[in-house]
Write a protein that holds these residues in place. Structure first.
Motif, PDB file in Angstrom:
ATOM      1  N   LYS A 152    -101.350  -8.612 -27.955  1.00 21.42           N
ATOM      2  CA  LYS A 152    -100.121  -8.301 -27.222  1.00 21.42           C
ATOM      3  C   LYS A 152    -100.327  -8.496 -25.718  1.00 21.42           C
ATOM      4  CE  LYS A 152     -96.077  -6.362 -26.521  1.00 21.42           C
ATOM      5  NZ  LYS A 152     -95.106  -7.261 -26.027  1.00 21.42           N
ATOM      6  N   ILE A 153    -101.432  -8.013 -25.212  1.00 24.45           N
ATOM      7  CA  ILE A 153    -101.756  -8.158 -23.787  1.00 24.45           C
ATOM      8  C   ILE A 153    -101.888  -9.644 -23.421  1.00 24.45           C
ATOM      9  CG2 ILE A 153    -103.548  -7.748 -22.047  1.00 24.45           C
ATOM     10  CD1 ILE A 153    -104.060  -5.019 -23.466  1.00 24.45           C
ATOM     11  N   LEU A 154    -102.578 -10.399 -24.270  1.00 35.79           N
ATOM     12  CA  LEU A 154    -102.750 -11.830 -24.014  1.00 35.79           C
ATOM     13  C   LEU A 154    -101.408 -12.563 -24.036  1.00 35.79           C
ATOM     14  CD1 LEU A 154    -106.007 -12.605 -26.020  1.00 35.79           C
ATOM     15  CD2 LEU A 154    -105.701 -12.619 -23.542  1.00 35.79           C
ATOM     16  N   GLU A 155    -100.525 -12.222 -24.978  1.00 40.20           N
ATOM     17  CA  GLU A 155     -99.197 -12.853 -25.030  1.00 40.20           C
ATOM     18  C   GLU A 155     -98.406 -12.564 -23.756  1.00 40.20           C
ATOM     19  OE1 GLU A 155     -96.967 -11.854 -28.550  1.00 40.20           O
ATOM     20  OE2 GLU A 155     -98.678 -12.341 -29.836  1.00 40.20           O
ATOM     21  N   ASP A 156     -98.460 -11.312 -23.291  1.00 41.51           N
ATOM     22  CA  ASP A 156     -97.759 -10.941 -22.053  1.00 41.51           C
ATOM     23  C   ASP A 156     -98.294 -11.736 -20.868  1.00 41.51           C
ATOM     24  OD1 ASP A 156     -96.196  -9.142 -23.447  1.00 41.51           O
ATOM     25  OD2 ASP A 156     -97.380  -7.379 -22.858  1.00 41.51           O
ATOM     26  N   HIS A 157     -99.616 -11.885 -20.804  1.00 35.89           N
ATOM     27  CA  HIS A 157    -100.223 -12.654 -19.712  1.00 35.89           C
ATOM     28  C   HIS A 157     -99.799 -14.125 -19.781  1.00 35.89           C
ATOM     29  CE1 HIS A 157    -102.674  -9.627 -17.778  1.00 35.89           C
ATOM     30  NE2 HIS A 157    -103.185  -9.259 -18.933  1.00 35.89           N
ATOM     31  N   GLU A 158     -99.764 -14.678 -20.985  1.00 36.52           N
ATOM     32  CA  GLU A 158     -99.340 -16.070 -21.150  1.00 36.52           C
ATOM     33  C   GLU A 158     -97.902 -16.278 -20.675  1.00 36.52           C
ATOM     34  OE1 GLU A 158    -100.672 -19.039 -22.047  1.00 36.52           O
ATOM     35  OE2 GLU A 158    -102.589 -18.013 -21.894  1.00 36.52           O
ATOM     36  N   LYS A 159     -97.036 -15.344 -21.023  1.00 36.95           N
ATOM     37  CA  LYS A 159     -95.625 -15.448 -20.598  1.00 36.95           C
ATOM     38  C   LYS A 159     -95.521 -15.409 -19.087  1.00 36.95           C
ATOM     39  CE  LYS A 159     -93.574 -13.353 -24.692  1.00 36.95           C
ATOM     40  NZ  LYS A 159     -92.906 -12.160 -25.225  1.00 36.95           N
ATOM     41  N   ARG A 160     -96.224 -14.480 -18.467  1.00 38.50           N
ATOM     42  CA  ARG A 160     -96.166 -14.365 -17.007  1.00 38.50           C
ATOM     43  C   ARG A 160     -96.739 -15.605 -16.323  1.00 38.50           C
ATOM     44  NH1 ARG A 160     -98.760  -8.754 -16.005  1.00 38.50           N
ATOM     45  NH2 ARG A 160     -98.937  -8.677 -18.231  1.00 38.50           N
ATOM     46  N   LEU A 161     -97.838 -16.132 -16.853  1.00 34.61           N
ATOM     47  CA  LEU A 161     -98.424 -17.343 -16.276  1.00 34.61           C
ATOM     48  C   LEU A 161     -97.490 -18.536 -16.414  1.00 34.61           C
ATOM     49  CD1 LEU A 161    -102.155 -17.063 -17.401  1.00 34.61           C
ATOM     50  CD2 LEU A 161    -101.282 -17.007 -15.065  1.00 34.61           C
ATOM     51  N   SER A 162     -96.820 -18.647 -17.551  1.00 35.01           N
ATOM     52  CA  SER A 162     -95.878 -19.757 -17.759  1.00 35.01           C
ATOM     53  C   SER A 162     -94.761 -19.713 -16.736  1.00 35.01           C
ATOM     54  CB  SER A 162     -95.260 -19.698 -19.156  1.00 35.01           C
ATOM     55  OG  SER A 162     -96.240 -19.774 -20.127  1.00 35.01           O
ATOM     56  N   VAL A 163     -94.234 -18.523 -16.501  1.00 34.88           N
ATOM     57  CA  VAL A 163     -93.149 -18.382 -15.529  1.00 34.88           C
ATOM     58  C   VAL A 163     -93.648 -18.716 -14.131  1.00 34.88           C
ATOM     59  CG1 VAL A 163     -91.611 -16.714 -14.425  1.00 34.88           C
ATOM     60  CG2 VAL A 163     -91.845 -16.725 -16.912  1.00 34.88           C
ATOM     61  N   LEU A 164     -94.821 -18.210 -13.780  1.00 28.33           N
ATOM     62  CA  LEU A 164     -95.375 -18.481 -12.447  1.00 28.33           C
ATOM     63  C   LEU A 164     -95.669 -19.959 -12.238  1.00 28.33           C
ATOM     64  CD1 LEU A 164     -97.801 -15.462 -12.021  1.00 28.33           C
ATOM     65  CD2 LEU A 164     -95.685 -15.869 -10.772  1.00 28.33           C
ATOM     66  N   GLU A 165     -96.111 -20.634 -13.268  1.00 27.02           N
ATOM     67  CA  GLU A 165     -96.421 -22.050 -13.158  1.00 27.02           C
ATOM     68  C   GLU A 165     -95.182 -22.920 -13.288  1.00 27.02           C
ATOM     69  OE1 GLU A 165     -99.317 -22.607 -16.206  1.00 27.02           O
ATOM     70  OE2 GLU A 165    -100.938 -21.786 -14.997  1.00 27.02           O
ATOM     71  N   GLY A 166     -94.053 -22.308 -13.578  1.00 28.96           N
ATOM     72  CA  GLY A 166     -92.813 -23.055 -13.674  1.00 28.96           C
ATOM     73  C   GLY A 166     -92.660 -23.823 -14.972  1.00 28.96           C
ATOM     74  N   LYS A 167     -93.423 -23.459 -15.985  1.00 30.68           N
ATOM     75  CA  LYS A 167     -93.346 -24.180 -17.245  1.00 30.68           C
ATOM     76  C   LYS A 167     -92.142 -23.777 -18.076  1.00 30.68           C
ATOM     77  CE  LYS A 167     -98.243 -25.116 -17.685  1.00 30.68           C
ATOM     78  NZ  LYS A 167     -99.460 -24.848 -18.425  1.00 30.68           N
TER      79      LYS A 167
END
Length: 115
Positions: free
Chosen positions: A9-24
Motif C-alpha cells: 500500500k505504501i509503495l503504491e501511494d509513493h508510485e502515484k505521487r511520483l507519477s504526478v510529480l513527474e507529469g506522467k
C-alpha cells in the motif's frame, strides 16, 4: 511490525505521487474527438465549455475569454476567432446578434446549436 499488505500500500501511494510529480499522469477531460479537436488546442478548450453547457445562454467573446481564464487558459479574443468560426461551421455553436430576450447586440454572440 509492518506486514506485506501495508508495504505494498505504501509503495503504491509513493508510485502515484511520483507519477504526478513527474507529469506522467494527468486528469484529462473527455471531449468529442469525432469533431477532430485536440484537447489542448483552443478549439478543444472551447469544446470543453460546450460540454459543460456554458453556451446554453448567449455569450460574447469576452465572456468566453473570462471563462477560459478561470480555467487558467489565458487567451485573448483574436485567439478565439478562427477556432470559433470552425466550430460554428461544424454546427456545434450558432453565431447570432440576438439575445435570448429578443433584443439586439452590436457584437456577435455564440450559443449552443440545438439543431
Amino acid at each position: 511490525m509492518i506486514n506485506e499488505k501495508q508495504i505494498n500500500k505504501i509503495l503504491e501511494d509513493h508510485e502515484k505521487r511520483l507519477s504526478v510529480l513527474e507529469g506522467k499522469t494527468r486528469v484529462q477531460k473527455k471531449i468529442n474527438t469525432s469533431a477532430g479537436y485536440r484537447p489542448n488546442s483552443t478549439a478543444g478548450r472551447i469544446m470543453i465549455l460546450i460540454q459543460e453547457e456554458f453556451f446554453k445562454k448567449t455569450r460574447k467573446i469576452g465572456d468566453i475569454v473570462c471563462e477560459l481564464k478561470t480555467k487558467d487558459y489565458h487567451l485573448e479574443s483574436p485567439d478565439l476567432t478562427l477556432p470559433l468560426r470552425r466550430i460554428v461551421r461544424n454546427g456545434l455553436l450558432k453565431k447570432t446578434k440576438n439575445f435570448s430576450d429578443g433584443s439586439k447586440s452590436k457584437v456577435w454572440l455564440y450559443i449552443e446549436n440545438k439543431e
